[in-house]
Write an enzyme that holds these catalytic residues in place. Structure first.
Site, short mmCIF file in Angstrom:
data_model
loop_
_atom_site.label_atom_id
_atom_site.label_comp_id
_atom_site.label_asym_id
_atom_site.label_seq_id
_atom_site.Cartn_x
_atom_site.Cartn_y
_atom_site.Cartn_z
N GLN A 95 -11.58 -33.26 -27.97
CA GLN A 95 -9.95 -33.04 -28.71
C GLN A 95 -9.43 -34.10 -29.18
O GLN A 95 -8.91 -34.30 -30.09
CB GLN A 95 -9.22 -32.31 -27.78
CG GLN A 95 -9.39 -30.72 -27.55
CD GLN A 95 -8.43 -30.34 -26.52
OE1 GLN A 95 -7.54 -30.78 -26.06
NE2 GLN A 95 -8.39 -28.90 -26.55
N VAL A 96 -9.57 -35.29 -28.21
CA VAL A 96 -8.92 -36.39 -28.52
C VAL A 96 -9.53 -37.70 -29.19
O VAL A 96 -9.21 -38.18 -30.18
CB VAL A 96 -8.27 -37.05 -27.16
CG1 VAL A 96 -7.35 -38.10 -27.34
CG2 VAL A 96 -7.46 -35.80 -26.59
N ALA B 205 36.88 -35.41 -35.77
CA ALA B 205 36.37 -36.72 -36.26
C ALA B 205 35.44 -37.38 -35.07
O ALA B 205 34.46 -37.91 -35.47
CB ALA B 205 37.65 -37.78 -36.66
N ARG C 202 -9.52 -39.32 -19.05
CA ARG C 202 -8.94 -38.48 -18.06
C ARG C 202 -7.52 -38.03 -18.41
O ARG C 202 -6.93 -37.46 -17.55
CB ARG C 202 -8.94 -39.29 -16.65
CG ARG C 202 -10.08 -39.00 -15.84
CD ARG C 202 -11.53 -39.41 -16.34
NE ARG C 202 -12.71 -39.00 -15.65
CZ ARG C 202 -13.92 -39.19 -15.75
NH1 ARG C 202 -14.15 -39.72 -17.37
NH2 ARG C 202 -14.99 -38.74 -15.15
N ASN D 122 29.39 -15.28 -36.95
CA ASN D 122 28.72 -15.89 -37.86
C ASN D 122 29.08 -15.56 -39.14
O ASN D 122 29.77 -16.49 -40.07
CB ASN D 122 27.09 -15.56 -37.77
CG ASN D 122 26.36 -16.31 -36.76
OD1 ASN D 122 25.45 -15.56 -36.41
ND2 ASN D 122 26.93 -17.14 -36.28
N HIS E 35 20.28 -19.55 -29.09
CA HIS E 35 21.38 -19.91 -30.04
C HIS E 35 21.19 -21.32 -30.59
O HIS E 35 20.17 -22.12 -30.16
CB HIS E 35 22.67 -20.18 -28.92
CG HIS E 35 22.94 -18.93 -28.30
ND1 HIS E 35 23.95 -17.97 -28.56
CD2 HIS E 35 22.49 -18.48 -26.88
CE1 HIS E 35 23.75 -17.00 -27.88
NE2 HIS E 35 23.18 -17.24 -26.75
N GLN E 36 21.79 -21.57 -31.60
CA GLN E 36 21.46 -22.59 -32.26
C GLN E 36 21.33 -23.99 -31.63
O GLN E 36 20.57 -24.88 -31.45
CB GLN E 36 22.59 -22.94 -33.39
CG GLN E 36 22.55 -24.05 -34.23
CD GLN E 36 23.39 -24.16 -35.73
OE1 GLN E 36 22.89 -23.68 -36.55
NE2 GLN E 36 24.76 -24.25 -35.43
N ARG F 253 24.75 -11.18 -28.24
CA ARG F 253 23.90 -11.32 -29.53
C ARG F 253 22.31 -11.58 -29.53
O ARG F 253 21.65 -10.92 -30.02
CB ARG F 253 24.73 -12.37 -30.39
CG ARG F 253 24.69 -13.85 -29.86
CD ARG F 253 25.65 -14.26 -30.82
NE ARG F 253 26.15 -15.78 -30.46
CZ ARG F 253 26.82 -16.29 -29.73
NH1 ARG F 253 27.49 -15.39 -28.98
NH2 ARG F 253 27.13 -17.46 -29.35
N GLU G 172 24.90 -20.08 -24.98
CA GLU G 172 25.20 -21.13 -26.07
C GLU G 172 26.20 -22.42 -25.65
O GLU G 172 27.05 -22.00 -24.65
CB GLU G 172 25.88 -20.54 -27.31
CG GLU G 172 26.60 -21.39 -28.59
CD GLU G 172 25.33 -22.16 -29.22
OE1 GLU G 172 24.50 -22.74 -28.61
OE2 GLU G 172 25.13 -22.05 -30.61
N ARG H 296 17.83 -26.13 -30.54
CA ARG H 296 18.03 -27.38 -31.01
C ARG H 296 17.38 -28.42 -29.77
O ARG H 296 16.70 -29.41 -29.99
CB ARG H 296 19.45 -28.20 -31.53
CG ARG H 296 19.35 -27.71 -32.92
CD ARG H 296 21.06 -28.02 -33.24
NE ARG H 296 21.18 -27.85 -34.54
CZ ARG H 296 22.45 -27.63 -35.17
NH1 ARG H 296 23.33 -27.67 -34.52
NH2 ARG H 296 22.51 -27.60 -36.62
N ARG I 37 16.73 -17.76 -33.32
CA ARG I 37 17.78 -17.43 -33.12
C ARG I 37 18.40 -16.01 -33.02
O ARG I 37 17.50 -15.14 -33.52
CB ARG I 37 18.61 -18.25 -34.04
CG ARG I 37 18.93 -19.61 -33.96
CD ARG I 37 19.53 -20.31 -34.92
NE ARG I 37 21.10 -19.97 -35.05
CZ ARG I 37 21.87 -20.29 -35.99
NH1 ARG I 37 21.44 -21.23 -36.94
NH2 ARG I 37 23.09 -20.15 -35.81
N HIS I 38 19.35 -15.81 -32.35
CA HIS I 38 19.98 -14.25 -32.53
C HIS I 38 20.02 -14.05 -33.73
O HIS I 38 20.27 -14.81 -34.88
CB HIS I 38 21.22 -14.19 -31.67
CG HIS I 38 22.13 -14.93 -31.85
ND1 HIS I 38 22.89 -15.18 -33.23
CD2 HIS I 38 22.55 -16.26 -31.87
CE1 HIS I 38 23.79 -16.14 -33.43
NE2 HIS I 38 23.40 -16.97 -32.48
N LEU J 104 -10.63 -43.34 -15.19
CA LEU J 104 -11.44 -43.67 -16.40
C LEU J 104 -11.16 -43.27 -17.43
O LEU J 104 -10.14 -42.40 -17.66
CB LEU J 104 -12.77 -42.77 -15.76
CG LEU J 104 -13.35 -43.45 -14.46
CD1 LEU J 104 -14.58 -42.45 -14.06
CD2 LEU J 104 -14.23 -44.75 -14.85
N PRO J 105 -11.75 -43.79 -18.63
CA PRO J 105 -11.48 -43.38 -19.77
C PRO J 105 -11.63 -41.66 -19.97
O PRO J 105 -12.32 -41.24 -19.32
CB PRO J 105 -12.52 -43.83 -21.02
CG PRO J 105 -12.76 -45.11 -20.15
CD PRO J 105 -12.68 -44.67 -18.67
#
Lengths: 426, 437
Positions: free
Chosen positions: B138-139, B315, B17, B228, B357-358, B272, B292, B362, B221-222, B14-15
């Site tokens: 809410q929605v 590259a 839900r 670094n 870590h980075q 770290r 990492e 991500r 991040r650490h 139903l709507p």
């Protein structure tokens, strides 16, 4: 303890208390199969688990099995003995869970509401979370197959004629049916399996371990198939993880021979009418010498999986044992003390490897076709230990996985059957 | 992915839900693990055909003209989905509509199975009035179906009338021969029928781990590490003096934004991150899976070293950073796969702080904010900054708190690509900070 998903400061699994898993169902509904498989999986997850089979307690108490009369709930003569076995198993499970165990699996038919609420009562008093797993089977062929293949060979029927054993077992089911009450109380935590994996009802089940158990049960099946293990071919060049060297000439020879050996074995099985519709799939790691070993299988689907890569040796990459000992004596000592858990700096331990292999295991459980896994010995050791239910601690790193052997594994209700086939060197 | 493994998840319910919520989440999860997935929302087709604002009478089953239009939308969405499976090699298509009658579901099944696509119904059943009302509030109040300025009471009443139209004809899934998963009252009961395929079991497992209790996920991040400072990749070095200062300042900021709630800290097994978390007064877990990205032979080198010693690799990495696997090391794609159990666990948990870590952050950030795989390796996660993610029904709020402790900048833009990359999926996060380059 094996592959916990993570490490805690206290060393205990972090987000789960003590859990009792109680099977429910008529005889020959695969309860023992489910208990064993779950026990194996939870051990693998690093959860201290023990299974309590009421049948074993009963056999200890009543050494000679006479006939199905013993199991008739209306038989007042045998009621005290049956109750004693059930209670002893329950006592032992509670003691195990209070003494540091995390999951107890109680394998019995637990057929009445009254007995189940008695168990629940005792477990709740001890702060133990309870999840029931009920196996319902209305497909007669599944039941028949189970009686024929599993029950008729049990200890109870040693020395019986097969047909007599089957008939007696069917009576055993029949006398239980009038007393059997399926789980209907929606306030309970339960999982209902209907015809093995046809339908699964999960009611009021929360928490990390219970949800993993459901995931595992979704992938469990009993169809016959084989799993093959073979090691990667020899690589050329330097002995280095980072170098990721290709196969040597000898490695190519090995790859061709492996293909021949397994092809012959599959033909043999086909001739015997052994799972004839299976089609072999091949999984390798993403390491060069691993996927190159599958190069000659051009008529089978091959999948390269990163999670099948060997243990990363970290700072010890390319070093011999003697060199490691000379260069990093402390680490070397630590490794000798615990070669399952010790992780060389920047590397992985066997434990780390086991965690990473979990998705492979679930997918392998799910797979109904034959699978050949071509991987490094460290990976094969871990996978083999899972299927054999080997308690990891110190054992896994020492399992022998010789190079010129194809290992065939056939999972079945009570453990696995295995066969070793040599791969010629020339 | 094998041709035989194509799955159509057909939503039923139903709507109000939570169907669209579930559809979007499953889509995001599967896309993130690298499975080609797309949602086909029939409501969007309807809004295109008839314009947005329609009142409940449009959903009255006795309104024949409207019924005809609704069927037309359903068929158009289905045709588009079938075309997408065929042309774009889709693997999981999610068909988001009420699909409330057995006859509608039969129609969908026939068409999909004829195209060799497995059908899995995902039904959301909810008889808890408070959950339904919360969902409407809410929605639906922000739904394009209602214009700005309409009173919320009017909306709730109209929406309830819409639900009633469906209730009259609603037939729960009972088709025992088909694959379905039925979730009652947000997972308090789940019925799983005839699951076939590992992919389907994974979707079900994912669904079982979802909850709707509000919570926050903090990322840090650490602190700045010695590597670094030296501009080196990887390693397992200690924190720099500035990094240590950050680790001392972190507990104050976290407690300020936590409002006295519980928190669990997750770190990797590297020095770290452990050192960065050491002063935090909360339970801590170390995950090997949070270590990492392994740079293989390039570990311990600077970018300049890599460019000199492995010019080709350097590259190649710029060409396709997501898929590039360091020699003897890992790619971002590898990392996403090993992070999957972490994501699963994050979905189950309440407040979590990940000290990571980075590359790892991500990947997790991309999961919550729906970044494409092309975009993922270029997400900016600066040092000495805490991100607070608050998952919402449709998206995720992000707040960013920068510390006044200097650190080196470890971000390296892609020299070959402009930073105008497109985002996947239909959902747009309501971020307060743009973290892209």
């Amino acid at each position: 303890m094996a592959a916990q998903l993570y490490k805690t400061e206290s060393g205990r699994l972090f987000h789960a208390g003590a859990i009792a898993i109680i099977t429910v169902g008529l005889p020959a509904r695969g309860k023992t199969h489910i208990s064993r498989a779950l026990g194996r999986y939870l051990c693998w997850l690093g959860v201290p688990t023990q299974t309590f089979h009421v049948g074993q307690y009963r056999r200890k108490l009543v050494q000679k099995y006479s006939s199905h009369d013993f199991f008739d709930p209306a038989n007042e003569m045998t009621t005290p003995q049956r109750q004693q076995a059930a209670n002893e198993a329950l006592d032992d499970m509670i003691a195990f869970l209070l003494g540091g165990g995390q999951v107890g699996i109680y394998d019995g038919s637990n057929a009445t509401v009254e007995w189940r609420s008695h168990m629940l009562d005792r477990l709740q008093k001890n702060n133990i979370q309870t999840v029931f797993i009920e196996s319902v089977c209305n497909d007669e062929t599944i039941v028949d197959e189970n009686i024929r293949n599993v029950k008729a060979n049990s200890e109870d029927y040693r020395g019986w004629k097969l047909e007599d054993a089957i008939a007696d077992f069917k009576e055993r089911i029949k006398v239980t049916i009038p007393f059997y009450q399926t789980i209907e109380d929606e306030s309970l935590s339960y999982i209902k399996l209907i015809n093995v994996d046809q339908q699964i009802i999960v009611n009021n089940v929360q928490g990390f371990l219970p949800s993993r158990i459901v995931f595992y049960l979704m992938n469990l099946h009993t169809a016959p198939r084989a799993i093959y293990f073979a090691r990667n071919g020899y690589s050329s060049g330097e002995n280095s993880y980072k170098a990721d060297s290709p196969l040597s000439e000898e490695g190519h020879r090995y790859a061709k021979n492996l293909k021949q050996v397994i092809t012959k074995r599959l033909q043999e099985r086909e001739a015997q009418g052994d799972s004839p519709n299976n089609q072999l799939k091949i999984w390798t790691s993403t390491r060069c010498y691993s996927y190159s070993t599958a190069e000659y299988f051009n008529d089978h689907p091959v999948r390269h999986r990163k999670s099948l890569a060997e243990i990363n040796p970290g700072i010890c990459d390319g070093l011999t044992n003697a060199e490691i000992q000379a260069k990093y004596p402390d680490e070397y000592e630590a490794h000798l003390r615990d070669n399952y858990r010790h992780r060389y700096p920047r590397g992985e331990s066997y434990h780390d490897l086991a965690v990473r292999l979990e998705s492979v295991i679930l997918e392998l459980e799910h797979e109904k076709q034959d699978v050949l896994i071509i991987a490094h010995e460290s990976v094969l050791r871990c996978l083999y230990a899972y299927f054999r239910g080997i308690r990891p601690e110190r054992a896994i790193p020492d399992i022998a996985m010789p190079r010129n052997v194809l290992l065939e594994i056939r999972p079945s209700a009570y453990g696995i059957r295995e066969m070793k086939i040599g791969i010629p060197r020339e | 992915m094998n041709h035989n493994n194509r799955v159509a998840c057909v939503m039923v319910g139903l709507p109000a839900r939570g169907k669209t919520y579930i559809a979007q989440k499953v889509c995001r999860y599967l896309q993130w693990v690298g499975i080609q997935t797309k949602v086909f929302n029939v409501g969007n087709y309807r809004r295109q055909l008839t314009g947005a604002q329609t009142d409940h009478s449009f959903f009255d089953p006795h309104n024949e003209e409207a019924s005809q239009l609704r069927l037309q939308c359903a068929i158009e969405a289905l045709n588009d989905m079938l075309r997408w499976f065929k042309k774009d090699h889709g693997v999981v298509g999610i068909y988001d509509a009420t699909n409330s009658t057995a006859s509608r579901r039969r129609l969908l099944r026939e068409r999909l199975e004829a195209a060799d696509i497995q059908v899995m119904f995902i039904e959301s059943v909810c008889d808890a009035e408070d959950i339904v009302l919360r969902n409407i509030m809410q929605v639906k109040l922000n739904s394009p179906d209602y214009a700005d300025g309409v009173e919320s009471e009017t909306i709730v009443n109209d929406f309830r009338a819409r639900i009633e139209h469906y209730e009259g004809v609603y037939e729960p899934v009972t088709e025992d021969e088909s694959t379905f998963v039925k979730m009652v009252n947000v997972g308090s009961k789940v019925i799983i029928n005839r699951i076939c395929g590992y992919l389907q079991s994974r979707v079900v497992y994912y669904l079982m781990n979802l909850h709707i209790v509000p919570r926050a996920i903090f990322f840090s991040r650490h602190g700045e590490s010695m590597y670094n400072v030296l501009g080196k990749l990887g390693g397992d070095s200690d924190l720099s003096p500035r990094g240590r200062k950050y680790s001392e300042a972190l507990p104050g900021l976290i407690s300020k934004h936590l409002d006295g709630q519980n928190l669990t800290v997750w770190t990797s097994t590297m020095r770290r991150t452990i050192q960065t978390g050491q002063h935090l007064p909360y339970p801590k877990l170390q995950w090997k899976a949070l270590d990492e990205l392994d740079a293989g032979v390039c570990d311990g080198l600077t970018y300049e070293d890599v460019e000199q010693q492995y010019p080709e690799d350097f590259a190649l990495r710029d060409d396709d950073k997501f898929n590039y696997r360091y020699r003897g090391g890992e790619s971002y794609r590898d990392v996403v796969l090993r992070l999957e159990p972490v994501i699963m666990e994050l979905e189950r948990q309440h407040n979590i702080l990940i000290v990571g870590h980075q590359a790892i952050l991500r990947c997790i950030y991309a999961y919550y904010l729906n970044y494409s795989h092309e975009e993922l390796p270029y997400i900016k996660i600066p040092l000495h900054t805490v991100l607070k993610l608050t998952p919402r029904a449709y998206g995720c709020d992000v707040e960013q708190y920068k510390f006044d402790i200097e650190a080196v900048d470890t971000y390296r833009a892609n020299p070959k690509r402009p930073s105008s990359l497109k985002r996947v999926g239909a959902h747009t996060p309501t971020t307060s900070a743009d973290l892209r380059a």
